[in-house]
Design an enzyme around this catalytic site. Structure first.
Site, mmCIF file in Angstrom:
data_model
loop_
_atom_site.group_PDB
_atom_site.id
_atom_site.type_symbol
_atom_site.label_atom_id
_atom_site.label_comp_id
_atom_site.label_asym_id
_atom_site.label_seq_id
_atom_site.Cartn_x
_atom_site.Cartn_y
_atom_site.Cartn_z
ATOM 1 N N ASP A 189 35.816 49.222 63.495
ATOM 2 C CA ASP A 189 34.404 49.350 63.828
ATOM 3 C C ASP A 189 33.953 48.041 64.471
ATOM 4 O OD1 ASP A 189 31.637 49.547 63.891
ATOM 5 O OD2 ASP A 189 31.489 50.530 61.934
ATOM 6 N N HIS A 190 33.607 48.105 65.764
ATOM 7 C CA HIS A 190 33.282 46.882 66.486
ATOM 8 C C HIS A 190 31.955 46.272 66.035
ATOM 9 C CE1 HIS A 190 34.018 43.911 69.416
ATOM 10 N NE2 HIS A 190 34.689 44.659 70.276
ATOM 11 N N ARG A 191 31.174 46.982 65.235
ATOM 12 C CA ARG A 191 29.971 46.385 64.659
ATOM 13 C C ARG A 191 30.332 45.386 63.564
ATOM 14 N NH1 ARG A 191 26.964 51.677 62.608
ATOM 15 N NH2 ARG A 191 29.075 51.874 61.736
#
Length: 468
Positions: free
Chosen positions: A438-440
């Site tokens: 998850d790039h968040r």
């Protein structure tokens, strides 16, 4: 007195469950906490215990029916005062979970009160749907259409699964069919529901010939339907499969994950020759007989060790709170392909387990998942997952995150390939690792460090285990 047991909320927040099989039949004597049915939710198969001791007077659903939480499931004829039994059996509760007390006099009043939630095994379930419930057998319909012909009753009894019958003006579902014990036993042997059989005599007592007539009519109707539109028969151009259970839940979860978390996938090829040798040595060690240690267990250990250094991959995005939750434990999910679909049960506190303990936990988890017996609690609450492409002969893929998790590692098939080693080209055991994250929660640098750490451990497992 008739006590009615409604489908309870099994603690997963799911609105419905499918009846896998009944473990009791009409006329059977049941004891308190005796298993009466197996139901399949979107996550697991669960046995339901009887809340009462008594005689089964009615089953409100057939095997294969999908029943809403809070809908009537089974009626039990309980001797004595139901309220007294409930008070004695409950702990600080007037009624056992999911139970409604009814008598012939107050059936109509109870049926009218459909807006209130009903107590059940865990918390409170959804209110029964006033518009009706999915039926395969027309128990409620029989009361409203008592004057219908026997052929009409047969058609209603085998209506499509998604038929919803309107609420009848008079509900006779709690009336036990009049028959003798030998006839009830005979009907059970032939698989006939006596609630659907009309008595031919003036006494209203169902006889063997009534059971035979109904069974023959149903067999003829089934044969006719099969001849005209049976799916999967030669020449059929399509087959329709209901979307339900695990597959329905998995599809919804994957769509939610794919369109909520910004996925990024990165890959790394690793020389795992030393890990393959370690696994072979451990399997040859007689002291470890009964412990099946494979490359998946070593990869699981490597993930737990790497997450210590990269906590951003062991985290959850809490949007409503505006926070990132980092976990100081690893609940390691292991994706398991089953006949019912893909499930991802997790190993609680996997980071505290030794390699041997992890291998045992993975074996037990896989066996339980394939049998459909994974506990609901094991199917939620994971913090990171592993999916093993290698068992299908696949080298790599782009796995979708399990909802609520920051990362998932894909383990490819181990291939014997030419590889540069110590300045020479030799055959080595190579595997491709696929990490979706998850790039968040993690950027490319953090994800790359994590993936390299896992690769380093698999490249030199002996040295890594000394540090664990």
């Amino acid at each position: 007195m008739i006590a009615e047991f409604r489908l309870p909320d099994l603690g997963e927040g799911l609105p419905e469950a499918e009846i896998v099989q009944w473990l009791v039949a009409r006329g059977d004597e049941v004891t308190l906490n005796q298993p009466i049915a197996e139901v399949e939710t979107a996550k697991a198969i669960v046995e339901l215990p009887s809340p009462f001791a008594g005689t089964v007077s009615d089953l409100h659903a057939a095997a294969g029916d999908v029943v809403a939480v809070g809908a009537p499931l089974i009626a039990i004829d309980v001797p004595g005062d139901v309220g007294a039994l409930a008070g004695a059996g409950g702990a600080g509760s007037a009624d056992p979970a999911g139970v409604t007390r009814e008598t012939a006099a107050d059936t109509a009043a109870a049926a009218a009160d459909t807006d209130a939630t009903v107590p059940n095994l865990v918390g409170y379930g959804a209110a029964p749907r006033t518009a009706g419930r999915p039926q395969r057998r027309a128990r409620a319909v029989r009361a409203a259409a008592a004057s219908a012909s026997a052929s009409d009753t047969a058609v209603l009894a085998h209506a499509p699964h998604d038929v919803v019958a309107p609420a009848p003006t008079e509900d006779l579902r709690h009336e036990r069919p009049r028959s003798t014990p030998p006839v009830r036993a005979y009907a059970k042997e032939r698989g006939v529901d006596l609630a659907l059989v009309e008595a031919s005599g003036v006494t209203g007592v169902i006889r063997r010939e009534d059971v035979d007539r109904y069974a023959d009519a149903m067999r003829a109707q089934a044969a006719s339907a099969s001849a005209t539109a049976a799916p999967g028969t030669p020449g059929a151009r399509e087959t329709r499969i209901p979307i339900r259970g695990v597959r329905k839940h998995t599809a919804a979860a994957m769509v939610q994950s794919a369109f909520t978390a910004p996925h990024v996938t990165t890959f790394l090829e690793v020389d795992v020759t030393e890990t393959v040798r370690l696994v072979a040595d451990l399997r040859a060690d007689r002291r470890l007989d009964g412990h099946r240690i494979g490359i998946l267990a070593v990869a699981a250990k490597a993930v737990c060790l790497a997450l210590r250094a990269e906590p951003s991959l062991n985290a959850r995005w809490d949007g409503p709170a505006g926070e990132i939750v980092q976990f100081h434990y690893v609940n390691l999910g292991i994706a398991a392909a089953t006949e019912r679909g893909l499930v991802v049960p997790h190993i609680a506190d996997a980071d505290r387990l030794t390699l041997v303990e992890l291998a045992d936990a993975i074996g037990a988890l896989a066996q339980t998942a394939r049998s459909g017996r994974s506990a609901p609690g094991a199917l939620s609450g994971g913090t990171f997952s592993i999916t093993n492409f290698g068992v299908f002969g696949i080298d790599a893929g782009t796995p979708i995150l399990n909802p609520g998790e920051a990362g998932i590692l894909g383990l490819g098939s181990v291939r014997r390939r030419p590889w540069e080693h110590d300045g020479q080209i030799v055959l080595r055991d190579i595997v491709t690792l696929s990490l979706s994250f998850d790039h968040r929660l993690a950027d490319g640098q953090e994800a790359s460090r994590f993936l390299r750490a896992v690769g380093d451990i698999l490249r030199e497992p002996g040295r890594a285990m000394l540090l664990s």
